[in-house]
Design a protein around this motif. Sequence first.
Motif, PDB file in Angstrom:
ATOM      1  N   ILE A  87       0.892  -1.060   0.178  1.00 57.86           N
ATOM      2  CA  ILE A  87       0.133   0.174   0.049  1.00 57.86           C
ATOM      3  C   ILE A  87       0.687   0.760  -0.288  1.00 57.86           C
ATOM      4  O   ILE A  87       1.444   1.716   0.650  1.00 57.86           O
ATOM      5  N   ALA A  88       0.561   2.076  -0.948  1.00 59.13           N
ATOM      6  CA  ALA A  88       1.644   3.487  -1.065  1.00 59.13           C
ATOM      7  C   ALA A  88       1.879   3.858   0.037  1.00 59.13           C
ATOM      8  O   ALA A  88       0.826   4.682   0.694  1.00 59.13           O
ATOM      9  N   PRO A  89       3.202   4.407   0.682  1.00 55.90           N
ATOM     10  CA  PRO A  89       3.197   5.763   0.701  1.00 55.90           C
ATOM     11  C   PRO A  89       2.323   7.586   0.610  1.00 55.90           C
ATOM     12  O   PRO A  89       2.739   7.085  -0.579  1.00 55.90           O
ATOM     13  N   MET A  90       1.369   7.777   0.985  1.00 57.29           N
ATOM     14  CA  MET A  90       0.241   8.924   0.943  1.00 57.29           C
ATOM     15  C   MET A  90       0.857   9.726   2.273  1.00 57.29           C
ATOM     16  O   MET A  90      -0.099   9.610   3.620  1.00 57.29           O
ATOM     17  N   MET A  91       0.719  11.076   1.274  1.00 61.61           N
ATOM     18  CA  MET A  91       0.861  12.128   2.430  1.00 61.61           C
ATOM     19  C   MET A  91      -0.666  12.391   2.863  1.00 61.61           C
ATOM     20  O   MET A  91      -0.937  12.460   2.696  1.00 61.61           O
ATOM     21  N   ASP A  92      -0.714  12.318   4.168  1.00 64.35           N
ATOM     22  CA  ASP A  92      -1.792  12.921   5.179  1.00 64.35           C
ATOM     23  C   ASP A  92      -2.749  11.656   4.997  1.00 64.35           C
ATOM     24  O   ASP A  92      -3.841  12.116   5.623  1.00 64.35           O
ATOM     25  N   TRP A  93      -2.664  10.671   4.419  1.00 62.50           N
ATOM     26  CA  TRP A  93      -3.864   9.552   4.383  1.00 62.50           C
ATOM     27  C   TRP A  93      -3.248   8.246   5.356  1.00 62.50           C
ATOM     28  O   TRP A  93      -3.792   8.208   6.269  1.00 62.50           O
ATOM     29  N   THR A  94      -2.215   7.798   4.601  1.00 59.26           N
ATOM     30  CA  THR A  94      -1.488   6.515   5.627  1.00 59.26           C
ATOM     31  C   THR A  94      -0.802   6.849   6.924  1.00 59.26           C
ATOM     32  O   THR A  94       0.380   6.179   6.902  1.00 59.26           O
ATOM     33  N   ASP A  95      -1.628   7.672   7.479  1.00 58.18           N
ATOM     34  CA  ASP A  95      -0.894   7.055   9.295  1.00 58.18           C
ATOM     35  C   ASP A  95      -1.038   6.188  10.130  1.00 58.18           C
ATOM     36  O   ASP A  95      -1.141   5.022   9.026  1.00 58.18           O
ATOM     37  N   ARG A  96      -0.397   5.964  10.909  1.00 54.51           N
ATOM     38  CA  ARG A  96      -0.491   5.038  11.670  1.00 54.51           C
ATOM     39  C   ARG A  96      -1.885   4.544  12.204  1.00 54.51           C
ATOM     40  O   ARG A  96      -2.163   2.543  12.540  1.00 54.51           O
ATOM     41  N   HIS A  97      -3.720   5.044  12.080  1.00 52.25           N
ATOM     42  CA  HIS A  97      -3.972   4.368  12.007  1.00 52.25           C
ATOM     43  C   HIS A  97      -4.983   3.765  10.791  1.00 52.25           C
ATOM     44  O   HIS A  97      -5.708   2.540  10.744  1.00 52.25           O
ATOM     45  N   CYS A  98      -4.792   4.313  10.204  1.00 52.51           N
ATOM     46  CA  CYS A  98      -5.055   4.327   8.604  1.00 52.51           C
ATOM     47  C   CYS A  98      -4.292   2.579   8.144  1.00 52.51           C
ATOM     48  O   CYS A  98      -5.157   1.314   7.964  1.00 52.51           O
ATOM     49  N   ARG A  99      -2.834   2.531   8.777  1.00 53.34           N
ATOM     50  CA  ARG A  99      -2.062   0.995   8.427  1.00 53.34           C
ATOM     51  C   ARG A  99      -2.638   0.412   9.208  1.00 53.34           C
ATOM     52  O   ARG A  99      -3.126  -0.891   8.973  1.00 53.34           O
ATOM     53  N   ALA A 100      -3.210   0.415  10.525  1.00 54.47           N
ATOM     54  CA  ALA A 100      -3.993  -0.400  11.417  1.00 54.47           C
ATOM     55  C   ALA A 100      -5.088  -1.010  10.967  1.00 54.47           C
ATOM     56  O   ALA A 100      -5.813  -2.427  10.694  1.00 54.47           O
ATOM     57  N   PHE A 101      -5.704  -0.317  10.211  1.00 54.65           N
ATOM     58  CA  PHE A 101      -7.223  -0.634   9.405  1.00 54.65           C
ATOM     59  C   PHE A 101      -7.136  -1.635   8.835  1.00 54.65           C
ATOM     60  O   PHE A 101      -7.627  -2.442   8.200  1.00 54.65           O
TER      61      PHE A 101
ATOM     62  N   ALA B 267      13.571  16.118   9.779  1.00 52.99           N
ATOM     63  CA  ALA B 267      12.939  15.945  10.895  1.00 52.99           C
ATOM     64  C   ALA B 267      12.111  14.640  11.939  1.00 52.99           C
ATOM     65  O   ALA B 267      12.377  14.856  13.515  1.00 52.99           O
ATOM     66  N   VAL B 268      12.935  13.439  11.821  1.00 55.08           N
ATOM     67  CA  VAL B 268      13.225  12.683  12.580  1.00 55.08           C
ATOM     68  C   VAL B 268      14.567  12.531  13.546  1.00 55.08           C
ATOM     69  O   VAL B 268      14.625  11.827  14.899  1.00 55.08           O
ATOM     70  N   ILE B 269      15.807  13.288  12.746  1.00 55.55           N
ATOM     71  CA  ILE B 269      16.989  13.460  14.211  1.00 55.55           C
ATOM     72  C   ILE B 269      15.867  14.819  14.296  1.00 55.55           C
ATOM     73  O   ILE B 269      16.383  14.951  15.920  1.00 55.55           O
ATOM     74  N   HIS B 270      16.079  15.608  14.484  1.00 49.21           N
ATOM     75  CA  HIS B 270      16.001  17.100  15.247  1.00 49.21           C
ATOM     76  C   HIS B 270      14.326  17.035  15.669  1.00 49.21           C
ATOM     77  O   HIS B 270      14.392  17.844  16.725  1.00 49.21           O
ATOM     78  N   GLY B 271      13.459  16.024  15.530  1.00 49.82           N
ATOM     79  CA  GLY B 271      12.378  16.341  15.926  1.00 49.82           C
ATOM     80  C   GLY B 271      11.705  15.933  16.923  1.00 49.82           C
ATOM     81  O   GLY B 271      12.539  15.327  17.873  1.00 49.82           O
ATOM     82  N   ASP B 272       9.627  15.138  17.308  1.00 50.66           N
ATOM     83  CA  ASP B 272       9.525  14.446  18.350  1.00 50.66           C
ATOM     84  C   ASP B 272       9.302  12.785  17.761  1.00 50.66           C
ATOM     85  O   ASP B 272       8.850  13.049  16.952  1.00 50.66           O
ATOM     86  N   PRO B 273      10.356  12.282  17.492  1.00 48.50           N
ATOM     87  CA  PRO B 273      10.439  10.313  16.975  1.00 48.50           C
ATOM     88  C   PRO B 273       8.879   9.868  17.359  1.00 48.50           C
ATOM     89  O   PRO B 273       8.859   9.476  16.310  1.00 48.50           O
ATOM     90  N   GLU B 274       8.809   9.660  18.597  1.00 47.89           N
ATOM     91  CA  GLU B 274       7.524   8.903  19.275  1.00 47.89           C
ATOM     92  C   GLU B 274       7.107   9.647  18.757  1.00 47.89           C
ATOM     93  O   GLU B 274       5.753   8.606  18.198  1.00 47.89           O
ATOM     94  N   ARG B 275       6.826  10.488  17.748  1.00 49.72           N
ATOM     95  CA  ARG B 275       4.996  11.272  17.662  1.00 49.72           C
ATOM     96  C   ARG B 275       5.142  10.525  16.258  1.00 49.72           C
ATOM     97  O   ARG B 275       4.232  10.162  15.546  1.00 49.72           O
ATOM     98  N   LEU B 276       7.068  10.868  15.706  1.00 48.18           N
ATOM     99  CA  LEU B 276       6.646  10.481  13.482  1.00 48.18           C
ATOM    100  C   LEU B 276       6.622   9.128  13.663  1.00 48.18           C
ATOM    101  O   LEU B 276       5.921   8.804  12.199  1.00 48.18           O
ATOM    102  N   LEU B 277       7.330   8.325  14.640  1.00 51.00           N
ATOM    103  CA  LEU B 277       7.040   7.272  13.858  1.00 51.00           C
ATOM    104  C   LEU B 277       7.137   5.755  14.439  1.00 51.00           C
ATOM    105  O   LEU B 277       6.625   4.284  14.221  1.00 51.00           O
ATOM    106  N   ALA B 278       6.124   5.854  15.806  1.00 54.03           N
ATOM    107  CA  ALA B 278       5.330   5.157  16.724  1.00 54.03           C
ATOM    108  C   ALA B 278       4.242   4.592  15.716  1.00 54.03           C
ATOM    109  O   ALA B 278       3.506   4.865  15.259  1.00 54.03           O
ATOM    110  N   PHE B 279       4.020   3.204  15.899  1.00 57.13           N
ATOM    111  CA  PHE B 279       3.711   2.328  15.448  1.00 57.13           C
ATOM    112  C   PHE B 279       3.435   1.278  16.229  1.00 57.13           C
ATOM    113  O   PHE B 279       3.671   0.900  17.193  1.00 57.13           O
ATOM    114  N   ASP B 280       1.931   0.287  15.937  1.00 57.83           N
ATOM    115  CA  ASP B 280       1.384  -0.427  16.789  1.00 57.83           C
ATOM    116  C   ASP B 280       2.041  -1.842  15.621  1.00 57.83           C
ATOM    117  O   ASP B 280       2.281  -1.870  14.764  1.00 57.83           O
ATOM    118  N   ALA B 281       2.455  -2.707  16.695  1.00 56.55           N
ATOM    119  CA  ALA B 281       2.735  -4.044  16.278  1.00 56.55           C
ATOM    120  C   ALA B 281       1.547  -4.935  15.475  1.00 56.55           C
ATOM    121  O   ALA B 281       2.162  -5.314  14.483  1.00 56.55           O
TER     122      ALA B 281
END
Length: 346
Positions: free
Chosen positions: A11-25, A44-58
């Motif tokens: 499933i393609a990476p799509m800005m504003d669409w394929t967030d963690r909730h979409c992927r879990a669905f 953004a990964v290096i200097h931002g909030d990686p938990e907010r940007l990268l966290a996902f459900d197993a």
Amino acid sequence: MHINQAHRLSIAPMMDWTDRHCRAFHRALTTRALLYTEMVTAPAVIHGDPERLLAFDAVEHPVALQLGGSDPRQLAEAARIGVGFGYDEINLNVGCPSDRVQSGRFGACLMREPELVADCMAAIREAVDVPATVKCRIGVDEQEPQDSLFATVDACAAVGVSVFIVHARKAWLKGLSPKENRDVPPLDYGLVRRLKRERPHLSVSINGGIGTLDEAEAHLDADSPEWGDGVALDGVMLGRAAYHDPALLGQADRRIFGAGTADVNAFEALERYRPYLAARLDAGVSLSAMTRHMLGLMHGRPGARAFRRILTVEAIRPGAGLEVLDRALDAVREAEARRERLVEAA
């Protein structure tokens, strides 16, 4: 299942669409397709909030992190952070045509710099022990696609990259918006298939304009009469089709991966998704942040319009919970029951 097998359908990476909730669905519909994050820039990964940007459900595994950038050292560091979060693959975006991406010297404009792309991929590969892959276009602006695509692929293959996902359109960086770049430049599936034929040792997946599993199967079948070229691509990436008509993913495990399991219907998918919804609601996530991804699930069924309306209108209300989803599902069941009564009466 090995990550390379999962590439058979992604499933393609799509800005504003394929967030963690979409992927879990989407995972509630297919256990095997490879899911991708939205593109996240390396800075953004290096200097931002990686938990907010990268966290996902197993539950999302297998899932790939798509990075944007053109600095090999930054990309290597971001890739290491991503692998620390548990991602199964690191993918480099060499296809996004937005103005912001161009000004940052990453995305589709990198098609003009195949050696830089190769340097980036070499750095990522050295930094992590999961597959490092490339998603690219066939070219940009006045480039000759058969030259630009092969140059990018060959430069990356020379540093050990073996998996490529190709959006079979040019990106016009001058004169077209990102939205227009998804539709206006003509598709050239033949060139992507030629890439696989001439580079059979590489894994080549195709993306762009593929709207059904029938089309996906044709690209994966060397004996498909639709193409007649003897080429079997290694994978198909679906984008908007999977998002706007997600129910088709319920057939993917059987049709694309050959699983001996029953298809997942829309009601069963939402039953599977329900624990995730409940957990996120308890964590303070709004219902609408999750239900916005399922508006197309009942596409073509009686009650689909009522389903969308209830989720759109009621999910945004403060305190909205799973009872909203139940009402939306009841509207579909009632509409289907009415249709059955009319058929019987006729």
